[in-house]
Design an enzyme around this catalytic site. Structure first.
Site, PDB file in Angstrom:
ATOM      1  N   GLU A   1       0.830  -1.211   0.000  1.00 46.22           N
ATOM      2  CA  GLU A   1       0.000   0.000   0.000  1.00 46.22           C
ATOM      3  C   GLU A   1       0.859   1.253   0.000  1.00 46.22           C
ATOM      4  O   GLU A   1       0.579   2.222  -0.724  1.00 46.22           O
ATOM      5  CB  GLU A   1      -0.919  -0.009   1.227  1.00 46.22           C
ATOM      6  CG  GLU A   1      -1.860   1.187   1.290  1.00 46.22           C
ATOM      7  CD  GLU A   1      -2.692   1.211   2.564  1.00 46.22           C
ATOM      8  OE1 GLU A   1      -3.527   2.132   2.696  1.00 46.22           O
ATOM      9  OE2 GLU A   1      -2.503   0.335   3.441  1.00 46.22           O
TER      10      GLU A   1
ATOM     11  N   GLU B   1     -16.874  -2.554  12.264  1.00 53.88           N
ATOM     12  CA  GLU B   1     -16.210  -2.790  10.975  1.00 53.88           C
ATOM     13  C   GLU B   1     -15.463  -4.123  10.938  1.00 53.88           C
ATOM     14  O   GLU B   1     -15.096  -4.606   9.859  1.00 53.88           O
ATOM     15  CB  GLU B   1     -15.193  -1.674  10.671  1.00 53.88           C
ATOM     16  CG  GLU B   1     -15.771  -0.280  10.660  1.00 53.88           C
ATOM     17  CD  GLU B   1     -15.647   0.420  12.005  1.00 53.88           C
ATOM     18  OE1 GLU B   1     -15.756   1.650  12.047  1.00 53.88           O
ATOM     19  OE2 GLU B   1     -15.444  -0.280  13.031  1.00 53.88           O
TER      20      GLU B   1
END
Length: 603
Positions: free
Chosen positions: A287, A371
């Site tokens: 990333e 989440e």
């Protein structure tokens, strides 16, 4: 430094002039009792347990001064064991006990309580002072921390830690006189204020006024249920602290015995979070490279510390896009267990109970975040602390120090040195640099120890030149541990004073090795031993001893991508291993915002 000469209990002592009498006594091998004192954090002379008798050149000092704040002076004559001192110390401790919940046998801190230890040393068996007690409060609304005012001795150690070390300040002395207690303002629960659940207040507390919410019974119930397949993962920092629960020295590395004890507790499989730490590095490193190459949001900031994530969501929401989308190793592991592992072993993922052993109290809250589930399955069902694991081992009557060393189960138990050092501040950064440097150079580099990001300095900076898009590029990085230090770094970035490509933040001072769920280290021991350094040293030693020291070299990680995820940051990786974060509000923040709106309307 200039020296000062004084006498303590007839012993001539020469110490630096900035020493206190307490510090000078330690130099002379004389033990002065303390209770509210916590080195470099809480030096407020509140408990008056460290009083001494002093005269300077034959002139007695008025009353009995407290040695923790009394500066040494030339010609000072200190006496720590006179009848007057013993009587005063005993009375002060008895007055503390008079308003204390003394149900010691059933107290979580029985055996590790500093007040209990002091009473034993002073030989206190009876208490003369009996009367009214303060009305007690039990705040148990959060997933992580319980506050019990009936155990509080008003030492202020948690207040100083939260305010001065962490820069948050949700705890303070409230009310007045006899009714004084330590609590959030306006009788709010710790669940409703900007607490990040780092647990540093628990580490500072000498008694059990602050403690973790325990999940021990939940884990036992799962283990005892024949319909459940219970797996456990252990974080890097746990192995550097668990031994302390059984009398071993601070920072003793006990990986093998930890694994052996978990197998004897009845877990179906014993895995290691170091595996998913390696996985996190592969995902996070990819990333970072993508952001650098493609003009993504920089600096990228690590996301493996849930206390830091909550701090950012509450206090710096404008940096949420800078956070890595990677879940923490704890959550990545849980997601992989209930997908890849379940599929590979032919187990119904609904029957899997995923347990984590963490050095962290904030991990309990992270595991309960909405989440943190995939297709209706929670990544982690229960997170317990190092201390809770120690309690489970004791409950099972396992002789920990006599256990043989055993190894974690495959296929999620293999790890590299890079995964191990995740537990120390700077470890995530160093692990990432090891992998990113190899990927960009296309070489298996030998120089992999990045000393500039190691150590317990609050903020560390480093730079490394790497080839990106055919050109050498200087990558600048920063490491901050403790939320107060994180604020310094973020404020510098906001003002344009600093520019970084990558920032590592850990909510706890020292990183996970000094997390809120680690073994208690008393204020007395901390005078001579720094648990942050000792535990970090254990992880770095383990790193050096392992044959593989780079995350992308982990054969089980390579196999995971070949058989399941296909490649880092793939669609499936994003579904299982990545997440998002949102601005958080609390009652306290909402009240402040409403107040500001009211002021604006009155202008």
């Amino acid at each position: 430094m200039d020296k000062v000469n004084l006498t303590i209990n007839g012993i001539q002592v020469s110490v630096p002039k900035d020493y206190t009498v307490l510090m000078a006594a330690r130099e002379a091998g004389i033990d002065i009792p303390t209770l509210c004192y916590l080195k470099d954090i809480n030096e407020i002379a509140a408990c008056r347990v460290c009083v001494v008798e002093v005269d300077i050149k034959g002139v007695p000092m008025r009353n009995l001064p407290t040695s923790c704040v009394l500066q040494v002076q030339e010609g000072m004559n200190v006496r720590t064991n006179t009848a007057k001192v013993r009587s005063a110390v005993r009375m002060n401790v008895e007055l503390i006990l008079a308003n204390h919940n003394r149900e010691c046998l059933t107290c979580l801190r029985n055996g590790t309580c500093e007040l209990q230890k002091l009473c034993d040393e002073l030989g206190i068996k009876d208490i003369e002072f009996e009367g009214d007690k303060r009305e007690s409060t039990l705040d148990n609304l959060s997933h992580s921390i319980i506050r019990d005012s009936s155990k509080c001795i008003l030492c202020g150690r948690c207040v100083s830690t939260c305010r001065d070390v962490q820069g948050i300040g949700i705890l303070d002395f409230t009310k007045r006189g006899f009714n004084t207690e330590v609590a959030p303002a306006f009788d709010y629960s710790m669940n409703d204020v900007p607490c990040v659940y780092c647990g540093q207040c628990i580490q500072a507390c000498p008694v059990a006024a602050l403690r973790e919410r325990t999940n021990i019974d939940d884990v036992w119930d799962a283990i005892d249920d024949p319909e459940k397949f219970v797996v456990v993962q252990t974080a890097p920092g746990v192995r550097a602290s668990l031994g302390e629960e059984f009398g071993l020295d601070v920072g003793t590395e006990v990986t093998g015995k930890m694994v052996a004890s978990l197998k004897r507790l009845g877990f179906d499989k014993v895995f290691d979070t170091n595996f998913s730490a390696d996985l996190t590095i592969v995902e996070e490193g990819t990333e970072l490279l993508s952001r650098v190459k493609n003009g993504g949001k920089l600096p990228m900031i690590t996301s493996c510390s849930p206390g830091w994530i909550r701090y950012c969501e509450i206090n710096y929401p404008d940096f949420l896009d800078n956070l890595s989308t990677c879940k923490s190793p704890q959550q990545m592991f849980g997601a992989i267990v209930k997908s890849y592992y379940a599929q590979k072993e032919g187990i119904d993922p609904k029957k899997i109970v995923s347990v984590s052993v963490m050095p962290c109290t904030s991990k309990k809250t992270e595991a309960n975040r909405p989440e943190m589930e995939v297709d209706g399955l929670r990544d982690v069902d229960f997170s317990i602390t190092t201390r809770e694991l120690g309690d489970m081992i004791k409950q099972a009557r396992i002789n920990f120090t006599k256990l043989p060393d055993e190894h974690p189960d495959s296929i999620l138990g293999e790890y590299t040195g890079a995964g191990v050092i995740f537990g120390a501040t700077g470890g995530v950064m160093e692990a990432a640099l090891r992998t990113v440097a190899d990927i960009l150079t296309g070489k298996d580099l030998d120089n992999i120890e990045y000393q500039d990001v190691r150590g317990i300095e609050g903020v560390k900076e480093a730079s490394v030149v790497l080839p990106i898009e055919g050109k050498d590029m200087e990558i600048t990085v920063a490491v901050a541990h403790g939320t107060a230090n994180a604020a310094k770094v973020l404020n510098a970035v906001k003002k344009g004073e600093k520019k970084y490509h990558f920032i590592e933040v850990m909510a706890c001072p020292g990183g996970c090795v000094h997390g809120g769920g680690q073994s208690h280290v008393s204020a007395k021991v901390r005078l001579d031993v720094n648990p942050k350094s000792k535990r970090a040293d254990a992880l770095y030693e383990l790193d050096r001893a392992l044959p593989l020291r780079k995350s992308h070299k982990n054969p089980e990680i390579i196999k995971l991508y070949e058989e399941f995820l296909k490649e880092p940051n793939s669609h499936l990786s994003h579904k299982l291993l990545h997440t998002h974060y949102n601005k958080k509000s609390t009652y306290e923040i909402e009240q402040q915002e409403e107040f500001e709106k009211l002021l604006e309307s009155l202008k």
